[in-house]
Design an enzyme around this catalytic site. Structure first.
Site, PDB file in Angstrom:
ATOM      1  N   ASP A   1      36.674 -64.728  45.926  1.00 56.27           N
ATOM      2  CA  ASP A   1      35.882 -65.624  46.770  1.00 56.27           C
ATOM      3  C   ASP A   1      36.135 -65.292  48.242  1.00 56.27           C
ATOM      4  OD1 ASP A   1      38.543 -66.718  46.434  1.00 56.27           O
ATOM      5  OD2 ASP A   1      37.837 -68.543  47.413  1.00 56.27           O
TER       6      ASP A   1
ATOM      7  N   HIS B   1      41.940 -62.618  44.930  1.00 53.69           N
ATOM      8  CA  HIS B   1      40.761 -63.490  44.826  1.00 53.69           C
ATOM      9  C   HIS B   1      39.510 -62.724  45.203  1.00 53.69           C
ATOM     10  CE1 HIS B   1      40.461 -64.146  49.284  1.00 53.69           C
ATOM     11  NE2 HIS B   1      41.769 -63.984  49.233  1.00 53.69           N
TER      12      HIS B   1
ATOM     13  N   GLU C   1      46.997 -59.753  49.672  1.00 47.37           N
ATOM     14  CA  GLU C   1      46.474 -60.260  50.944  1.00 47.37           C
ATOM     15  C   GLU C   1      46.651 -59.212  52.046  1.00 47.37           C
ATOM     16  OE1 GLU C   1      44.857 -62.963  51.776  1.00 47.37           O
ATOM     17  OE2 GLU C   1      44.943 -63.981  49.839  1.00 47.37           O
TER      18      GLU C   1
ATOM     19  N   GLU D   1      40.528 -69.198  46.132  1.00 45.35           N
ATOM     20  CA  GLU D   1      41.682 -69.107  47.029  1.00 45.35           C
ATOM     21  C   GLU D   1      41.339 -69.638  48.407  1.00 45.35           C
ATOM     22  OE1 GLU D   1      44.645 -67.372  49.846  1.00 45.35           O
ATOM     23  OE2 GLU D   1      42.460 -67.180  49.835  1.00 45.35           O
ATOM     24  N   GLU D   2      40.103 -69.397  48.840  1.00 51.01           N
ATOM     25  CA  GLU D   2      39.684 -69.822  50.168  1.00 51.01           C
ATOM     26  C   GLU D   2      39.274 -71.294  50.208  1.00 51.01           C
ATOM     27  OE1 GLU D   2      40.265 -68.003  52.555  1.00 51.01           O
ATOM     28  OE2 GLU D   2      39.888 -65.899  52.136  1.00 51.01           O
TER      29      GLU D   2
END
Length: 373
Positions: A68, A66, A161, A132-133
């Site tokens: 974001d 991601h 991650e 994602e966040e």
């Protein structure tokens, strides 16, 4: 292109706080297109997503991540959170570890592998979301559904991650616990505290419910998972009076559960306790993801070999921490998470050493070679 630093800096300089994109996916697309990737924007609602693929054959390795980020917050930053400053050999900025640095490392890894092997077999793809966040409703999960309809589900997926704890590659996440939230409201009969026989105290009933749910551990853990944890996160009555028995009382729970449980089994347990102790109640359940496990096998073995060869250490296979978009991928193909040291993620002065960022890119290059042969 084989150095991840310039791309990581360009991505960090995009103020892509969920749900804003601020050009981050365009920056990424501009880096991928010259490497032979067919890039498609797959936006759902207001959620920006990018799917890029190179090659049509198998095996098909996907990198998921991601662009974001969480807000900078009120913590004291010693540098501009979106300045992408390098100071003392360390890259600072929101997303340096979670996970714009990881996205840049994967692109640089692909460039390095293709430089050595232009006719790389199989397929590589990236599924990068801008949500994602946030709620994660129209991001990875929706793109995977779109890919399934197109017959493009990968053979395996690496989520970038920041899983490493102390040193790069010391931890590979091969699963995640499920997460369930429950809101319980027990109804009673309001009355004067001096005349309890004329009332039905819902607080007493709620206390018995909570005791029954927490008195004994749900399990002792399994080979890859720690014991399931049921935590009471709030108890609310909203009663300002000292001489009034309230009419209702509410509690909230969070359960982080391993593969011995499911949303259905945990819901049934809560309902059984409520039926015994508090027949008049309201219950709402929200499960953000079931637990999943990618058991040791060809894909996990390839990741372990890559870490051994590139980092010179034996990684632990772990399932701790919160949730990630890997929970969506797990429904389609083997998935694992491997990334940078996550000590500063979501903190002020989030950062990653430049040497570690480059080492992560080399590790991802090794993964590509292990998986695609």
């Amino acid at each position: 292109m084989t150095d991840p630093l310039p791309l990581a800096q360009a991505l960090i300089r995009c103020r892509s706080v969920t749900p804003a994109d601020d050009g981050a996916l365009a920056v990424l697309e501009a880096a991928l297109a010259p490497l032979g990737f067919a890039c498609q924007r797959v936006d759902f609602g207001t959620t920006p997503n990018l799917y890029a693929r190179r090659g049509t054959g198998g095996p098909h390795l996907m990198f998921a991540g991601h662009t974001d980020v969480v807000p900078p917050g009120q913590g004291h930053w010693t540098t501009d959170p979106f300045g992408a400053e390098v100071r003392g050999g360390v890259l600072y900025g929101r997303g340096a570890t979670d996970m714009k640095g990881g996205v840049a490392a994967f692109v640089a890894a692909i460039a390095a592998v293709l430089e050595r092997r232009p006719a790389l077999p199989g397929s590589l793809s990236l599924l990068i979301t801008g949500d994602e966040e946030g709620p994660a409703l129209d991001g990875t999960v929706k793109v995977l559904g779109w890919l399934k309809d197109r017959g493009e589900i990968p053979d395996c997926c690496l989520v970038g991650e920041p899983t490493s704890k102390v040193e790069l590659g010391d931890t590979i996440k091969v699963g995640r616990r499920g997460s369930l939230n429950a809101a319980i409201t027990v109804h009673g009969t309001q009355g004067h505290a001096a005349y309890p026989q004329r009332a039905d105290n819902p607080v007493h009933r709620l206390v018995r419910v909570l005791h029954a749910l927490t008195a004994e551990p749900l399990d002792q853990g399994t080979r890859f998972f720690e014991p399931t944890s049921l935590q009471v996160t709030s108890v609310d009555v909203g009663n300002p009076a000292t001489n009034v028995i309230p009419g209702s009382a509410t509690a909230r729970l969070n359960i982080r559960f391993n593969e011995l449980h499911t949303e259905a089994s945990l819901t049934a347990r809560i309902k059984a306790v409520l039926a015994a102790e508090a027949p008049r109640h309201d219950l709402s359940i929200e499960c953000s993801g079931e637990s999943f496990l990618t058991s040791p096998g060809p894909f996990v073995d390839a990741l372990v070999r890559a870490v051994r060869a590139e980092c010179g250490r034996e990684p632990s296979l772990d399932t701790g921490g919160g949730t990630s978009d890997a929970r969506f991928v797990a429904k389609h193909c083997p998935v694992a998470e491997l990334g940078a040291v996550g000590a500063t993620m979501h903190k002020a002065d989030e950062c990653t050493p430049v040497d570690e960022l480059r080492a992560l890119s080399r590790l991802y290059a090794r993964v590509i070679e292990e998986v695609l042969g």
